[in-house]
Design an enzyme around this catalytic site. Structure first.
Site, PDB file in Angstrom:
ATOM      1  N   LYS A  50       0.765  -1.149   0.087  1.00 43.93           N
ATOM      2  CA  LYS A  50       0.140   0.129  -0.210  1.00 43.93           C
ATOM      3  C   LYS A  50       1.047   1.220  -0.126  1.00 43.93           C
ATOM      4  O   LYS A  50       0.441   2.823  -0.730  1.00 43.93           O
ATOM      5  CB  LYS A  50      -0.880  -0.119   1.074  1.00 43.93           C
ATOM      6  CG  LYS A  50      -2.030  -1.097   1.648  1.00 43.93           C
ATOM      7  CD  LYS A  50      -3.045  -0.988   0.376  1.00 43.93           C
ATOM      8  CE  LYS A  50      -4.246  -1.428   0.001  1.00 43.93           C
ATOM      9  NZ  LYS A  50      -5.049  -1.181  -1.165  1.00 43.93           N
TER      10      LYS A  50
ATOM     11  N   GLU B   5      -9.685   6.288   3.332  1.00 42.42           N
ATOM     12  CA  GLU B   5     -10.409   4.573   3.494  1.00 42.42           C
ATOM     13  C   GLU B   5      -9.253   3.890   3.546  1.00 42.42           C
ATOM     14  O   GLU B   5      -8.286   3.764   3.499  1.00 42.42           O
ATOM     15  CB  GLU B   5     -11.611   4.186   2.640  1.00 42.42           C
ATOM     16  CG  GLU B   5     -11.408   3.107   1.407  1.00 42.42           C
ATOM     17  CD  GLU B   5      -9.769   3.937   0.460  1.00 42.42           C
ATOM     18  OE1 GLU B   5     -10.422   4.777   0.342  1.00 42.42           O
ATOM     19  OE2 GLU B   5      -9.226   3.266   0.446  1.00 42.42           O
TER      20      GLU B   5
ATOM     21  N   SER C 274       1.323  -9.552  -1.130  1.00 36.28           N
ATOM     22  CA  SER C 274       1.430  -8.149  -0.592  1.00 36.28           C
ATOM     23  C   SER C 274       1.718  -7.976   0.531  1.00 36.28           C
ATOM     24  O   SER C 274       1.416  -6.557   0.454  1.00 36.28           O
ATOM     25  CB  SER C 274      -0.161  -8.087  -1.521  1.00 36.28           C
ATOM     26  OG  SER C 274      -1.300  -8.681  -0.525  1.00 36.28           O
TER      27      SER C 274
END
Lengths: 614, 246
Positions: free
Chosen positions: A306, A328, A592
């Site tokens: 991210k 968010e 991830s």
């Protein structure tokens, strides 16, 4: 290493098409009805395509509702003005040595296209003298003023640094589809065609023009701004029009800006710790009789992919002079990554998070608070990612000067493209790492989990056009695809609009969004990014659904065999390995994120399992 | 759709709230109280531009079983008993899923006077749906804000056939304050454009003062959240409308 490369096959723009040198009424009508953006009429006596007209033709052209361009070469101001009014032209195109003053004067009455003849010694700085032009047109230098039907070397356009969009002209024919598709100049707006589509001067070959348009549409999956095939767009309330517009403009500017790229690259290297390793997993390879690599996004600072995106977007926010950042979050990884970069850059940070997610991803809530972010609980609906996104959008409507950092390839254009762009570093690295380890840039298979789909977008990005590389999107099946407790959007979803873009959406027959379920907060989302909807629907990517139980097992397995605790999201990608034919293939699984945030869930399941054994 | 010369007052209500079949009765009350036209809200699970009150009424309406088909039945009933213009307002997804053409056809058959679809953005409307709306002759009512660029307002003006919905401020529905000096100045800038289409102002109109302010400048006001709250508080429609109109 070029960390930011525009997405070639999925270019985000309207390809503007102008057909020039028209005269025949039947042809004009047909073109106007077939979606050509601009029709061009030549008012230059020396041209073989000079428009010969009478009163009837004048009335005919006046009544056309489309964009009408008059082409002039070194004519007097008054003549252009009169002609323009007579035919009610929308644009005038100046193809001679008209002065900047002339362009400015005419721009009070028409949109002005200033044409330049390009040759190897052409100094593009000349274009800067024409700030009042709406469009530029780059043509080939030749003997005749106003088009010669030959092409110039399009590479020369790399030296055009201005910010007025341009049309490409000069000898464009049906064999140029591929080259047009590969044009990636940020201000490339469209093309101008003429003589290569003629039966004789000013008689156009209409079927050929139509075929050419279709070809162009086929190869460029997005001919409309912000669309991937039928998916994407910006379905936004008018209240968000200005903020989204402002963002899009800013993003277009930084996409190819060297200074921005260099700042981004440095932070990814020195702050995030990139490149992340491509780790050869001996155990998984043996188990599946394949060559399996794990792309270790879990080793990024903050523990997931991210942060690639939050660095990019928050750098952009800085450029735009923004001081308030909102985000968010589902699993909390995007929230933590946003809070982290805000701390780094001294910006205020507010993160919206569903109360269900706040409970199951507690460590991340604490991290965000420690980093100085305000965590606002989203209490509506299913109290998960969807609702956190709703609340963030509402906050944005109420505070339009805020910068909204979306964490996935969802939301209105330009978000899906922008997030994919910043995440594309993942596949950029994979290419050279694979080359180093396997002497091939391409794997046979890439596997990534998809909630909205940002890590998958990053892992697929540079392989989208490599058809030999199979792409697998792994979705969360929850308790089972048909259990009513699932988040397998591509299996269960239908076309709809969610959070500002058209995509696949889990919804009732009445168009109400269904509340999804997944044990993984990051995949617990009833939509999917429009890019992935397009890839799956077009057959470019396959989608696989993995249940909560399968994911937990795969996560625990990896922990025991490799000593890597994966995030529950990534565990879904690992579980999919059992469902794909892998024998003798080279496979990359995008790992991830790391699983520290999920310990409680893992341990609960582990204890349950161990108790059962006892 | 015909509006009065001035002081038009429109009420928004969520169809299916407080009970599934409340709308026809509420509309009758509103007509008797002197309201000029009605906006019937089609509830949606994820109403992005709405504040907590309309979110809540939408959830209740959906739980009551409200759907587009049920709504159309109620519109038919209302139209039989009343001459009040009815505008339907809803987010795009339920309409898209229902089928845009099928939806427009039904609207036409029932005599619906206009549609407000806040997330059907102007470019998308023009590119994909304008022709269809024109075929069925159903006016789409566009939202503008005081920050909308003038050339965009002019585009809206050209495409508008009923009225333009001016959003009073950058906020979701239900904001509750008086208008600031800055807001009034922004209204005056819009007023100075002398648009050829009537302008109704909505979002944040909740009392006589805010109602008066916008009526002095524009063609009327739309009240939503304040009315829905009054229903929850068991205030009679008559008393509520009298309070607002004054």
């Amino acid at each position: 290493m070029d960390l930011i490369k525009p997405l070639q096959s999925l270019k985000v723009r309207i390809m503007l098409i102008k057909v020039c040198g028209l005269s025949e009424e039947s042809e004009i009508t047909e073109l106007a009805n077939s979606g050509i953006d601009m029709l061009g009429f030549i008012f230059h006596k020396a041209s073989r395509r000079n428009l010969n007209y009478d009163e009837a033709k004048g009335a005919f052209i006046r009544n056309l509702a489309c964009e009408k361009v008059g082409v002039f070469v070194n004519e007097e101001f008054d003549y252009i003005l009169q002609t323009g009014f007579y035919f009610s032209l929308t644009h005038v195109q100046l193809h001679g040595n008209e002065s900047p003053g002339m362009v400015q004067a005419l721009s009070r009455y028409f949109k002005v296209i200033k044409a330049f003849s390009i040759h190897s010694k052409f100094d593009f700085r000349v274009c800067d003298l024409y700030p009042s032009a709406d469009l530029l047109l780059f043509d080939t230098k030749g003997d005749l003023a106003g088009g010669n039907g030959t092409q110039f070397d399009w590479k020369l356009l790399d030296s055009y640094q201005g910010d007025i969009p341009f049309l490409l002209s000069g000898g464009i024919g049906k064999n140029d589809v591929k080259a047009i598709k590969e044009m990636n100049h940020p201000f490339f707006e469209g093309i101008d065609v003429n003589s290569k589509f003629e039966i004789e001067p000013s008689r156009k070959n209409i079927p050929e023009i139509k075929t050419f348009m279709e070809e162009l549409n086929k190869s460029i999956s997005k001919t409309r701004k912000g669309y991937y095939g039928e998916f994407g767009g910006a379905y936004i309330p008018e209240l968000l029009y200005n903020p989204v517009q402002e963002l899009e403009t800013a993003f277009e500017r930084i996409k190819t800006n060297e200074e921005f790229k260099s700042k981004f690259k440095h932070l990814l290297r020195d702050y995030v710790g990139r490149p992340t390793p491509l780790y050869f997993s001996n155990k998984l390879s043996e188990k599946h009789d394949a060559t399996i690599f794990l792309k270790r996004e879990d080793l990024n600072h903050t523990g997931a992919h991210k942060i690639n995106n939050t660095i990019g977007q928050i750098l952009l926010a800085k450029e735009m002079g923004k001081t308030n950042i909102i985000a968010e979050t589902g699993a909390g990884q995007h929230g933590v990554a946003t809070a982290t970069v805000c701390a780094l850059m001294g910006l205020d940070c507010t993160v919206f998070m569903g109360t269900v997610d706040m409970e199951r991803q507690k460590p991340n809530v604490q991290r965000m608070k420690m980093l100085g972010a305000k965590v606002v609980p989203a209490e509506s609906g299913s109290k998960t990612l969807k609702d956190a996104t709703n609340e963030a959008i509402r906050y944005w409507i109420n505070n339009p000067s805020t910068f909204y950092v979306i964490g996935s390839v969802v939301g209105p254009h330009p978000y899906p493209e922008m997030v994919a762009h910043f995440q594309s570093v993942i596949s950029e690295e994979m290419r050279f790492q694979l080359q180093e380890k396997t002497q091939k840039m391409n794997p046979d298979i890439i596997v990534a989990c998809v909630g909205g789909g940002s890590n998958a977008a990053g892992a697929f990005y540079h392989y989208l056009e490599e058809d030999a590389v199979a792409l697998y999107c792994v979705e969360a099946a929850g308790l089972g695809i048909d259990s009513g407790k699932s988040a397998a959007t591509s299996h269960l979803g239908t076309v709809g609009i969610i959070h500002g873009s058209k995509s696949l959406v889990m919804q009732t027959d009445n168009g109400q969004i269904i509340e999804p379920h997944s044990i993984s907060a990051g995949l617990d989302y009833p939509g999917i990014g429009p890019l992935h909807a397009h890839l799956i629907k077009s057959g470019r990517a396959k989608s696989i659904a993995v249940t909560d139980a399968e994911a937990i097992k795969a996560g625990l397995d990896l922990t025991r065999i490799e000593g890597i605790i994966p995030a529950l999201e990534s565990a879904h990608a690992l579980a999919a390995l059992d469902k794909i034919e892998l024998k003798n293939k080279t496979v990359v699984v995008n790992l991830s994120g790391r699983g520290d945030k999920d310990l409680e869930t893992y341990l609960t399941k582990l204890n349950l399992a161990e108790n059962e054994i006892e | 759709m015909k509006l009065n010369k001035k002081n038009n007052c429109s009420i928004f209500l969520t169809a299916g709230y407080p009970q599934l079949n409340s709308a026809p009765k509420l509309v009758e009350e509103l007509e008797n109280a002197g309201i000029d036209f009605i906006e019937l809200g089609i509830p949606f699970s994820d109403p992005l531009a709405d504040g907590p009150v309309i979110q809540e009424t939408s959830t209740i309406a959906l739980n009551n079983g409200m759907t587009i088909d049920v709504l159309f039945e109620q519109v038919a009933e209302i139209k039989m008993n009343s001459a009040l213009p009815i505008v339907l307002m809803g987010y795009f997804n339920p309409i898209y899923t229902y089928g845009v053409e099928k939806f427009l056809k039904q609207c036409k058959a029932l005599g619906v006077d206009g549609l407000i679809i806040p997330d059907l953005e102007i470019d998308i409307y023009e590119f994909e749906y304008k022709a269809l709306f024109e075929t069925y002759d159903i006016p789409l009512i566009f939202l503008i804000t005081t920050a909308t660029p003038v050339d965009r307002i002019r585009r809206v003006e050209k495409m508008s056939k009923a009225f333009i919905y001016l959003v009073s401020s950058s906020a979701t529905t239900g904001a509750k304050a008086s208008f600031s000096k800055g807001q009034i100045q922004a209204f005056e800038r819009i007023k100075a454009l002398n648009l050829k289409v009537p302008i109704m102002v909505g979002f944040g109109i909740h009392n006589n003062e805010t109602y008066r302010t916008v009526c002095n400048l524009f063609d009327g006001a739309i009240i939503g959240t304040a009315y829905l709250k009054s229903i929850a508080n068991k205030v009679s429609t008559k008393a509520f409308v009298a309070d607002i109109i004054g």
